[in-house]
Motif scaffolding. Structure first.
Motif, PDB file in Angstrom:
ATOM      1  N   ASP A 137      -0.178  -0.219  -4.122  1.00 43.62           N
ATOM      2  CA  ASP A 137       1.109   0.020  -4.771  1.00 43.62           C
ATOM      3  C   ASP A 137       1.351  -1.104  -5.774  1.00 43.62           C
ATOM      4  O   ASP A 137       1.703  -2.223  -5.404  1.00 43.62           O
ATOM      5  N   TRP A 186       0.843  -1.201   0.000  1.00 45.88           N
ATOM      6  CA  TRP A 186       0.000   0.000   0.000  1.00 45.88           C
ATOM      7  C   TRP A 186       0.877   1.249   0.000  1.00 45.88           C
ATOM      8  O   TRP A 186       1.965   1.276   0.584  1.00 45.88           O
ATOM      9  N   LYS A 187       0.377   2.280  -0.666  1.00 48.50           N
ATOM     10  CA  LYS A 187       1.043   3.584  -0.623  1.00 48.50           C
ATOM     11  C   LYS A 187       0.587   4.340   0.620  1.00 48.50           C
ATOM     12  O   LYS A 187      -0.392   3.979   1.263  1.00 48.50           O
ATOM     13  N   ASN A 188       1.274   5.417   0.932  1.00 43.71           N
ATOM     14  CA  ASN A 188       0.942   6.208   2.123  1.00 43.71           C
ATOM     15  C   ASN A 188      -0.457   6.811   2.051  1.00 43.71           C
ATOM     16  O   ASN A 188      -1.102   7.037   3.076  1.00 43.71           O
ATOM     17  N   ASN A 189      -0.941   7.059   0.817  1.00 46.78           N
ATOM     18  CA  ASN A 189      -2.273   7.664   0.671  1.00 46.78           C
ATOM     19  C   ASN A 189      -3.394   6.627   0.662  1.00 46.78           C
ATOM     20  O   ASN A 189      -4.565   6.969   0.471  1.00 46.78           O
TER      21      ASN A 189
END
Length: 428
Positions: A364, A357-360
């Motif tokens: 990913d 997962w990305k930070n937002n």
């Protein structure tokens, strides 16, 4: 169905992309594969199978040809089998009808014995001890578990409906995806409004134009927040952006630039066919010659802000983006050609910790279309718009993506991936 086998690949969803994957996997005898689809057959956008509509990619951008031109599942093989190849060569059109494409896909599906329809995936878990995924399937009243080392998720996108329309959905307010199911109801209505500026909106507007006459009581409107009803850019240098070279370039752009670049590329994948724009204009011209002023109009720069129901009518609140003025319009029918969106399937919830997962909060997606922490187990189809670019939903790039997925799983280049396709350089 034999659920005791540990499959090398399990595909979830059988749309064109996973169907193409199944076809490209057919000659790969060393892999055991299975694909699941909750519907009872292959049927591609049945609510938009409007007579006369065509694909926006040429016929050779089929399920397999751009990865394997010798495949027995090519569009040409289909035509030869149907005794229609010579007739098609005389027809001499690059863009085939949606109906024919759907027929071709069903022909491919009928020859693949690893496709399981009426099978809905409920849950995906990971067996840490044995190192494979457990997939829980519902088939009628029966629940079964299947096991696979790799998963390719191709469940497609879902219709996007503005939140303020969600509670109004029904026979009078509906997404373009269900247009044909609601079409019979439209003839009795006086005012119909189509929202959106893409190919689907154009196809619906043109279809509705066929029933327009000089009846002043009727009103057909096509409204969009876009600055115009623009054609898809189909010039040759623009087409170079639908190439492996550009996908690689876009993937390695800084994250903060990708959204900005995508916003500037709408006419590369959201535009309308030139020929359809011509047909719309010609039809309106002919109607004007016959009836003078016709009850059909097109409005641009109009952002839909709200929809409310009052006395059986629907009030549309717009804001004109250039004039900065509010505008209200009444209608009987609202057709939302507002596009589609990706959603994270609930059945993956038990394996969220195995997904990157990305930070937002976005998934990913790696360059090889994997989303798992090992970058080799779970792959996605048509979910990579924000990572790989506007080519994600392009039917023509499906074989390329499938070739990369197959090569990643097999550990070597089973299918040759073309490089240095474009004449232009996309970076320095």
């Amino acid at each position: 169905m034999n659920s005791t086998i540990i499959y090398d690949i399990a595909g979830i969803g059988i749309g064109p992309f996973n169907l193409g994957l199944a076809a490209l996997l057919h000659p790969v005898k060393e892999l055991k594969t299975i694909f699941f689809e909750k519907n009872n057959s292959f049927n591609w956008h049945p609510g938009m199978m409007i007579s006369g509509t065509t694909l926006q990619v040429p016929f050779y951008a089929d399920l397999v040809t751009l990865a394997d031109p010798c495949s027995r599942f090519s569009f040409f093989s289909f035509l030869k089998y149907k005794n229609r190849l010579i007739r098609f060569s005389i027809y001499d059109h690059h863009f085939i009808s949606r109906k024919l494409f759907n027929e071709y896909c069903n022909w491919v599906a009928s020859q693949l014995y690893n496709l399981q329809f009426n099978c809905e995936v409920n849950l995906v878990t990971y067996n840490q001890k044995k190192g494979f995924y457990e997939i829980q399937i519902t088939n009628g009243n029966e629940q079964t578990k299947f096991y696979a080392k790799h998963i390719v998720c191709g469940i497609g996108t879902e219709p996007f409906v503005p939140p303020f329309c969600a509670t109004l959905l029904g026979k009078a307010v509906f997404h373009s995806a269900s247009y044909l199911y609601q079409k019979e109801n439209l003839a009795q209505q006086n005012a119909v409004t189509v929202i959106g500026s893409g190919q689907s909106a154009a196809e619906i507007f043109f279809d509705l134009l066929q029933n327009v006459s000089g009846d002043s009581k009727k009103q057909l409107s096509w409204v969009t927040r876009s600055k115009g009803f623009s054609p898809m850019d189909y010039s040759k240098l623009a087409l170079e952006l639908t190439s492996p070279d550009y996908i690689k370039h876009f993937y390695h752009l800084p994250e903060h630039k990708k959204t900005e670049v995508l916003q500037s590329q709408s006419m590369l994948y959201k535009g309308i066919n030139f020929s359809l724009i011509d047909r719309i204009y010609d039809r309106m011209y002919e109607l004007a010659e016959d009836f003078g002023e016709i009850p059909a109009r097109l409005l641009t720069n109009m952002e839909l802000r709200n929809v409310t129901e009052k006395n059986g009518k629907y009030l549309l609140d717009f804001f004109h983006l250039h004039q900065e003025k509010h505008y209200r319009q009444s209608t009987d029918i609202v057709i939302l050609a507002t596009g589609y969106q990706n959603t994270f399937p609930d059945f993956f919830a038990p394996v969220e910790e195995r997904i990157c997962w990305k930070n937002n909060g976005d998934i990913d997606i790696a360059f090889n279309y994997s989303i798992d922490v090992n970058r080799s187990e779970i792959f996605v189809q048509n979910a990579e718009l924000l990572t790989h670019g506007f080519n994600a939903p392009d039917l023509g790039m499906g074989p390329h993506r499938n070739a990369i997925i197959i090569n990643s799983i097999m550990g070597y280049e089973y299918y040759q991936v073309e490089k240095n396709v474009a004449f232009q350089n996309f970076g320095v």
